[in-house]
Scaffold this motif. Structure first.
Motif, short mmCIF file in Angstrom:
data_model
loop_
_atom_site.label_atom_id
_atom_site.label_comp_id
_atom_site.label_asym_id
_atom_site.label_seq_id
_atom_site.Cartn_x
_atom_site.Cartn_y
_atom_site.Cartn_z
N LYS A 62 -0.17 3.43 -8.91
CA LYS A 62 -0.19 4.77 -8.31
C LYS A 62 0.05 4.69 -6.81
O LYS A 62 -0.26 5.62 -6.06
N VAL A 63 0.62 3.59 -6.33
CA VAL A 63 0.88 3.40 -4.91
C VAL A 63 1.73 4.57 -4.37
O VAL A 63 2.62 5.06 -5.07
N PRO A 64 1.45 5.07 -3.17
CA PRO A 64 2.25 6.17 -2.61
C PRO A 64 3.71 5.76 -2.42
O PRO A 64 3.99 4.65 -1.96
N ARG A 120 -4.68 9.81 3.32
CA ARG A 120 -5.11 10.55 2.13
C ARG A 120 -5.38 9.63 0.95
O ARG A 120 -6.30 9.86 0.17
N THR A 121 -4.57 8.60 0.82
CA THR A 121 -4.66 7.73 -0.36
C THR A 121 -5.80 6.74 -0.28
O THR A 121 -6.47 6.48 -1.28
N TYR A 122 -6.05 6.21 0.90
CA TYR A 122 -6.98 5.08 1.00
C TYR A 122 -8.31 5.40 1.67
O TYR A 122 -9.07 4.50 1.98
N SER A 161 -8.22 -1.14 -0.40
CA SER A 161 -6.84 -1.56 -0.16
C SER A 161 -6.60 -3.01 -0.58
O SER A 161 -5.66 -3.64 -0.15
N ASP A 184 5.85 10.82 -3.80
CA ASP A 184 4.84 11.64 -3.13
C ASP A 184 5.43 12.48 -2.00
O ASP A 184 4.84 13.48 -1.59
N HIS A 206 0.83 -1.21 0.00
CA HIS A 206 0.00 0.00 0.00
C HIS A 206 0.86 1.26 0.00
O HIS A 206 0.37 2.35 -0.29
N LEU A 207 2.14 1.11 0.34
CA LEU A 207 3.06 2.25 0.36
C LEU A 207 4.49 1.74 0.21
O LEU A 207 4.81 0.65 0.70
N LEU A 222 -0.05 9.93 4.59
CA LEU A 222 -0.14 9.55 3.18
C LEU A 222 -1.10 8.38 2.99
O LEU A 222 -1.88 8.35 2.03
N LEU A 223 -1.08 7.42 3.91
CA LEU A 223 -2.02 6.30 3.84
C LEU A 223 -3.46 6.80 4.00
O LEU A 223 -4.37 6.34 3.29
#
Length: 224
Positions: free
Chosen positions: A72-74, A118-120, A125, A96, A47-48, A115-116
């Protein structure tokens, strides 16, 4: 549970980060075979990514570019290099965030968590890539890629390839595939399946994949 991939050549640093992210309840994996970093990324499907710049064989900019071809993974760069050009390169390649070494583990975790979040917030996931022998099936956009080429699949082509790659090494019968394609009472007959298989094979051949899907007479299809 969120999965974090660490691409860091410094063994001590890698282990410290791993220990810390696990303490926060995340799953972590540190790459040690840097020649196969991209394959490890695909198989782990994180996931990151925490990515250093100075690495054996290829640098972090290279691996960031490879990852951005399919995901597009962070990505957070962690590096002792701190010139404006390094930071600009990291961001322009698809990073990022950028953290300079030495850094506080508390600051690192704060950035990871932010960041997690904001992204998910609105993105599932779940696993979104399947890889086999350098062939990558993207479950989010229904594309298949091999090396530096990519092809878009129709709904049925995607489902067929998904079933075969998910059960790679196992013969999948034509009946099983047809049941998988049967939606909204629109039955897929035997001839329709043959047409879809042939179209899928043609797209794979255009990517340079000869005989990726093998026919087992009287049994079905298999990817080895």
């Amino acid at each position: 549970m969120f999965k974090i991939l660490i691409i860091e050549d410094d063994t001590k640093m890698r282990e410290i980060i791993l220990e810390n992210i696990r303490r926060w309840g995340f799953e972590g994996y540190g790459i040690t075979d840097f020649d196969n970093a991209f394959k490890d990324f695909i198989n782990y499907d994180p996931h990151l990514v925490l990515l250093d710049i100075n690495l054996p064989s290829y640098d972090g900019f290279y691996w960031c570019g490879k990852i951005r071809e399919v995901s597009k993974v962070p990505i957070i760069f962690i590096s002792s290099r701190n010139t404006n050009m390094d930071i600009i390169m990291a961001i322009n390649m698809g990073g990022d965030d950028f953290i300079q070494k030495p850094f506080s583990l508390d600051v690192l975790m704060a950035k990871i968590n932010a960041l997690l979040r904001r992204t998910y917030d609105y993105i599932s996931s779940e696993v979104n890539l399947i890889e086999h022998n350098d062939v990558i099936l993207n479950l989010k956009d229904s594309t298949v890629s091999y090396k530096n080429t990519k092809s878009e699949l129709t709904k049925n082509e995607f489902k067929i390839l998904y079933m075969l790659m998910k059960d790679k090494g196992v013969i999948v019968s034509r009946d099983s595939i047809m049941r998988g394609l049967w939606e909204d009472e629109n039955f897929v007959d035997d001839n329709t399946l043959t047409v879809n298989i042939n179209r899928l094979r043609k797209k794979l051949e255009d990517l340079g994949l000869e005989s990726f899907i093998q026919t087992k007479k009287g049994q079905g299809y298999v990817i080895l």
